[in-house]
Design a protein around this motif. Structure first.
Motif, PDB file in Angstrom:
ATOM      1  N   UNK A 490       4.167 -20.654  -8.041  1.00 44.91           N
ATOM      2  CA  UNK A 490       3.265 -20.943  -6.934  1.00 44.91           C
ATOM      3  C   UNK A 490       3.659 -20.182  -5.664  1.00 44.91           C
ATOM      4  N   UNK A 491       4.986 -20.168  -5.338  1.00 41.69           N
ATOM      5  CA  UNK A 491       5.436 -19.437  -4.160  1.00 41.69           C
ATOM      6  C   UNK A 491       5.344 -17.930  -4.384  1.00 41.69           C
ATOM      7  N   UNK A 492       5.601 -17.490  -5.602  1.00 44.39           N
ATOM      8  CA  UNK A 492       5.441 -16.068  -5.918  1.00 44.39           C
ATOM      9  C   UNK A 492       3.988 -15.636  -5.735  1.00 44.39           C
ATOM     10  N   UNK A 493       3.080 -16.509  -6.153  1.00 45.30           N
ATOM     11  CA  UNK A 493       1.661 -16.226  -5.985  1.00 45.30           C
ATOM     12  C   UNK A 493       1.295 -16.153  -4.511  1.00 45.30           C
ATOM     13  N   UNK A 494       1.894 -17.036  -3.708  1.00 42.46           N
ATOM     14  CA  UNK A 494       1.642 -17.029  -2.258  1.00 42.46           C
ATOM     15  C   UNK A 494       2.054 -15.705  -1.637  1.00 42.46           C
ATOM     16  N   UNK A 495       3.274 -15.258  -1.936  1.00 43.27           N
ATOM     17  CA  UNK A 495       3.756 -14.031  -1.310  1.00 43.27           C
ATOM     18  C   UNK A 495       3.051 -12.796  -1.864  1.00 43.27           C
ATOM     19  N   UNK A 496       2.675 -12.827  -3.136  1.00 45.07           N
ATOM     20  CA  UNK A 496       1.904 -11.717  -3.685  1.00 45.07           C
ATOM     21  C   UNK A 496       0.532 -11.641  -3.015  1.00 45.07           C
ATOM     22  N   UNK A 497      -0.074 -12.812  -2.802  1.00 48.35           N
ATOM     23  CA  UNK A 497      -1.364 -12.846  -2.113  1.00 48.35           C
ATOM     24  C   UNK A 497      -1.271 -12.331  -0.688  1.00 48.35           C
ATOM     25  N   UNK A 498      -0.204 -12.713   0.024  1.00 47.14           N
ATOM     26  CA  UNK A 498      -0.018 -12.220   1.396  1.00 47.14           C
ATOM     27  C   UNK A 498       0.187 -10.709   1.413  1.00 47.14           C
ATOM     28  N   UNK A 499       0.857 -10.198   0.376  1.00 52.80           N
ATOM     29  CA  UNK A 499       1.051  -8.751   0.285  1.00 52.80           C
ATOM     30  C   UNK A 499      -0.284  -8.044   0.068  1.00 52.80           C
ATOM     31  N   UNK A 500      -1.084  -8.557  -0.867  1.00 54.11           N
ATOM     32  CA  UNK A 500      -2.391  -7.949  -1.162  1.00 54.11           C
ATOM     33  C   UNK A 500      -3.315  -8.040   0.046  1.00 54.11           C
ATOM     34  N   UNK A 501      -3.160  -9.091   0.847  1.00 52.53           N
ATOM     35  CA  UNK A 501      -3.965  -9.234   2.061  1.00 52.53           C
ATOM     36  C   UNK A 501      -3.769  -8.050   3.001  1.00 52.53           C
ATOM     37  N   UNK A 502      -2.626  -7.388   2.882  1.00 50.43           N
ATOM     38  CA  UNK A 502      -2.371  -6.231   3.721  1.00 50.43           C
ATOM     39  C   UNK A 502      -3.256  -5.040   3.417  1.00 50.43           C
ATOM     40  N   UNK A 503      -3.850  -4.996   2.211  1.00 50.42           N
ATOM     41  CA  UNK A 503      -4.700  -3.853   1.844  1.00 50.42           C
ATOM     42  C   UNK A 503      -5.930  -3.754   2.743  1.00 50.42           C
ATOM     43  N   UNK A 504      -6.761  -4.824   2.869  1.00 53.79           N
ATOM     44  CA  UNK A 504      -7.887  -4.717   3.801  1.00 53.79           C
ATOM     45  C   UNK A 504      -7.443  -4.554   5.248  1.00 53.79           C
ATOM     46  N   UNK A 505      -6.319  -5.154   5.616  1.00 55.64           N
ATOM     47  CA  UNK A 505      -5.809  -4.979   6.982  1.00 55.64           C
ATOM     48  C   UNK A 505      -5.545  -3.502   7.245  1.00 55.64           C
ATOM     49  N   UNK A 506      -4.948  -2.833   6.276  1.00 57.49           N
ATOM     50  CA  UNK A 506      -4.630  -1.414   6.440  1.00 57.49           C
ATOM     51  C   UNK A 506      -5.885  -0.562   6.577  1.00 57.49           C
ATOM     52  N   UNK A 507      -6.842  -0.764   5.666  1.00 58.78           N
ATOM     53  CA  UNK A 507      -8.019   0.108   5.669  1.00 58.78           C
ATOM     54  C   UNK A 507      -8.973  -0.196   6.822  1.00 58.78           C
ATOM     55  N   UNK A 508      -9.016  -1.440   7.275  1.00 56.87           N
ATOM     56  CA  UNK A 508      -9.953  -1.791   8.353  1.00 56.87           C
ATOM     57  C   UNK A 508      -9.349  -1.537   9.720  1.00 56.87           C
ATOM     58  N   UNK A 509      -8.113  -2.018   9.935  1.00 54.51           N
ATOM     59  CA  UNK A 509      -7.529  -1.957  11.275  1.00 54.51           C
ATOM     60  C   UNK A 509      -6.698  -0.708  11.520  1.00 54.51           C
ATOM     61  N   UNK A 510      -5.965  -0.258  10.488  1.00 51.17           N
ATOM     62  CA  UNK A 510      -5.088   0.897  10.693  1.00 51.17           C
ATOM     63  C   UNK A 510      -5.824   2.205  10.451  1.00 51.17           C
ATOM     64  N   UNK A 511      -6.509   2.313   9.321  1.00 53.74           N
ATOM     65  CA  UNK A 511      -7.231   3.546   9.016  1.00 53.74           C
ATOM     66  C   UNK A 511      -8.616   3.597   9.643  1.00 53.74           C
ATOM     67  N   UNK A 512      -9.128   2.459  10.090  1.00 51.88           N
ATOM     68  CA  UNK A 512     -10.402   2.456  10.788  1.00 51.88           C
ATOM     69  C   UNK A 512     -11.583   2.801   9.917  1.00 51.88           C
ATOM     70  N   UNK A 513     -11.611   2.336   8.659  1.00 52.45           N
ATOM     71  CA  UNK A 513     -12.759   2.618   7.801  1.00 52.45           C
ATOM     72  C   UNK A 513     -14.020   1.937   8.319  1.00 52.45           C
ATOM     73  N   UNK A 514     -13.841   0.850   9.038  1.00 50.85           N
ATOM     74  CA  UNK A 514     -14.993   0.172   9.633  1.00 50.85           C
ATOM     75  C   UNK A 514     -15.026   0.530  11.110  1.00 50.85           C
ATOM     76  N   UNK A 515     -16.047   1.292  11.508  1.00 48.92           N
ATOM     77  CA  UNK A 515     -16.212   1.738  12.892  1.00 48.92           C
ATOM     78  C   UNK A 515     -14.920   2.372  13.411  1.00 48.92           C
ATOM     79  N   UNK A 516     -14.520   3.526  12.845  1.00 49.97           N
ATOM     80  CA  UNK A 516     -13.249   4.147  13.235  1.00 49.97           C
ATOM     81  C   UNK A 516     -13.161   4.486  14.716  1.00 49.97           C
ATOM     82  N   UNK A 517     -14.309   4.866  15.342  1.00 46.29           N
ATOM     83  CA  UNK A 517     -14.260   5.201  16.758  1.00 46.29           C
ATOM     84  C   UNK A 517     -13.811   4.000  17.588  1.00 46.29           C
ATOM     85  N   UNK A 518     -14.319   2.812  17.233  1.00 44.05           N
ATOM     86  CA  UNK A 518     -13.947   1.600  17.959  1.00 44.05           C
ATOM     87  C   UNK A 518     -12.479   1.268  17.735  1.00 44.05           C
TER      88      UNK A 518
END
Length: 537
Positions: A490-518
């Motif tokens: 259960x805890x392994x699943x929690x930390x794996x999920x938190x790790x995977x959550x970083x994927x959309x964070x990276x592409x949306x906020x860091x790489x700016x795939x959504x409205x990159x100019x903004x």
């Protein structure tokens, strides 16, 4: 709109910087960064920034001027981190990061699982050997890419920004503050133990306030006095080694007195259950964890060619001290105590030195934990700063104080999240199940070494290790990643999920795939605001 699209410059011309010469230093927030697989002349990674004349490389990670200080350009005036780490400092950073409170209070976790003195000692020997194999693997990576950031830089070079971001996201953005909080809480616990009996401890709120104040003091020290911080790390590391030497000496005296009944148990009653062995190896290798810390700060080492010497001395010292200390524990204490939850160093000291011994080792554990907090905070701040400088994290993390030449925003972030977790208090169960994630990224870093040999065969490799070392590192990391799923899924699943959550964070906020100019505009504005407020650039 993809920032890596070759037509991106035409699609968003407002974001392209014109009339920029290769001599001018461009901070990470000044344009659209692009990952490049081009090999730099010195083996370091590069960031590409669009200009009216094409594309040129800027060593953002080091903020160095390509044309030298003599040109008088603005890049020579940028704030940089000092190269002030010597061999002694490097050894003390590794040893100080590895030796925390664990060796004084928790070898019982291993004894409880293997259930015999001789096998427990062999596991600690094996842990030192496997950790040294991992350190040797990272020698090639560190000498090949001698810049701050450690495994984040290696993963980025081999696999791209997303995986590098996930390592930084989990190990330092999420867990960095959590680990610092647990270290400071442990420090507070043993600090109060010097003045109070177990039944007369101060209230929990007093301990938390004390820990918060100590945390603020440590991070202020690292920010304002980076050179003094290295000297304090040297002193504290010497104190840690002296404390372990005292444990070893007490064990030797006990054996010389003819008391061998505990150690004579040998391999009797050894537990061979695979699941418990996995937990034992996890505990041991987590106790040795920290040998990667010098790679995180390699950009501040005066002479990176000395890295092999630093690693060899450090791992020899730690392995010898750990194994000898465990032998001492097993010599003095019976297996019934070795398998209990009591702090072993204090019990051993009480047996051989009385009440004064308990006080001495309470101080030793407190100082060791504090020293570990200093070295780990120093390394984490450099990791975060390198993430911002290479655009793996938002560029604000790259800010360096003009006055103190320290990564001030990264340290401020660690202060805020550490304070938050200290205030919460009950976070020990979270960190105990999160260690398996670090082994996964260690394996991926070893795999990066093999990948880079194929994709970048021309990179300068002052040290080229045998394939045996990365292969063993990969296999051990995979094993330690899989085993916890059978007991704490259960805890392994929690930390794996938190790790995977970083994927959309990276592409949306860091790489700016959504409205990159903004995203770029917000990142630039926030970085400029923080730079003005903190006196950084």
């Amino acid at each position: 709109m993809d920032p890596d699209d070759e037509n991106f410059a035409q699609k968003s011309s407002s974001l392209v910087y014109h009339n920029v010469t290769p001599c001018e230093m461009v901070p990470p927030s000044a344009g659209i960064p692009h990952e490049t697989n081009e090999v730099q002349p010195d083996g370091t990674d590069g960031i590409q920034v669009l200009s009216s004349e094409g594309v040129f490389d800027v060593e953002v990670a080091q903020r160095a001027c390509r044309c030298g200080d003599s040109c008088g350009c603005e890049c020579s005036k940028k704030a940089t981190l000092k190269k002030n780490i010597t061999v002694v400092h490097g050894v003390c950073i590794i040893v100080g990061t590895i030796i925390g409170a664990g060796i004084f209070i928790s070898p019982n976790q291993v004894s409880k699982r293997v259930n015999s003195p001789a096998m427990s000692i062999l596991v600690w020997v094996g842990g030192g050997i496997l950790s040294t194999i991992g350190a040797i693997t990272f020698l090639e990576l560190g000498m090949m890419l001698p810049q701050n950031g450690g495994q984040m830089i290696y993963l980025r070079k081999a696999f791209g920004g997303c995986l590098a971001f996930l390592s930084c996201w989990l190990l330092h953005v999420l867990l960095g503050g959590l680990r610092r909080a647990i270290g400071f809480l442990t420090f507070g616990k043993y600090l109060w133990a010097v003045f109070y009996d177990a039944n007369d401890a101060p209230p929990e709120w007093a301990n938390r306030i004390t820990c918060i104040l100590v945390c603020w003091g440590v991070l202020t020290l690292i920010t304002v006095y980076p050179n003094l911080t290295l000297k304090i790390i040297d002193v504290v590391t010497f104190f840690k080694m002296s404390s372990l030497a005292l444990v070893i000496l007490l064990g030797i005296v006990h054996l010389c007195e003819g008391n061998t009944e505990n150690i004579k148990v040998g391999f009797n009653d050894t537990n061979w259950e695979p699941q418990l062995w996995g937990e034992a190896w996890n505990s041991v290798l987590w106790a040795y964890n920290g040998w990667i810390s010098i790679c995180v700060m390699l950009g501040e080492v005066k002479d990176p060619s000395l890295l092999p010497r630093i690693v060899a001395i450090s791992m020899s010292i730690v392995t010898t001290l750990y194994v000898m200390a465990v032998i001492s524990y097993h010599s003095v204490l019976p297996m019934s105590i070795m398998k209990s939850s009591r702090p072993l160093a204090s019990v051993l000291a009480s047996e051989k030195m009385g009440t004064s011994g308990e006080v001495i080792f309470a101080i030793a554990v407190a100082v060791s934990t504090l020293g570990n907090g200093i070295t780990a905070s120093l390394a984490s701040s450099r990791f975060l700063q390198a993430g911002g400088a290479t655009n793996i994290l938002p560029s604000c993390f790259s800010l360096i104080s003009k006055q103190f030449r320290s990564p001030i925003f990264s340290l401020l972030y660690l202060l805020v999240v550490s304070t938050l977790f200290i205030s919460i208090g009950n976070v020990f169960s979270l960190i105990n199940t999160a260690s398996f994630t670090s082994f996964a990224f260690t394996s991926l870093s070893a795999l990066a070494l093999l990948v880079l040999r194929v994709t970048h065969p021309d990179l300068k490799r002052p040290v080229k290790v045998s394939l045996f070392f990365p292969v063993v590192t990969i296999l051990v990391g995979v094993y330690l990643f899989i085993v916890p799923w059978f007991t704490n899924w259960d805890m392994c699943l929690l930390w794996t999920g938190l790790t995977i959550l970083g994927v959309p964070v990276y592409f949306i906020l860091v790489r700016g795939f959504y409205r990159p100019e903004l995203c770029v505009h917000l990142s630039q504005s926030w970085t400029k605001l923080m730079g003005r407020c903190l006196g950084a650039e």
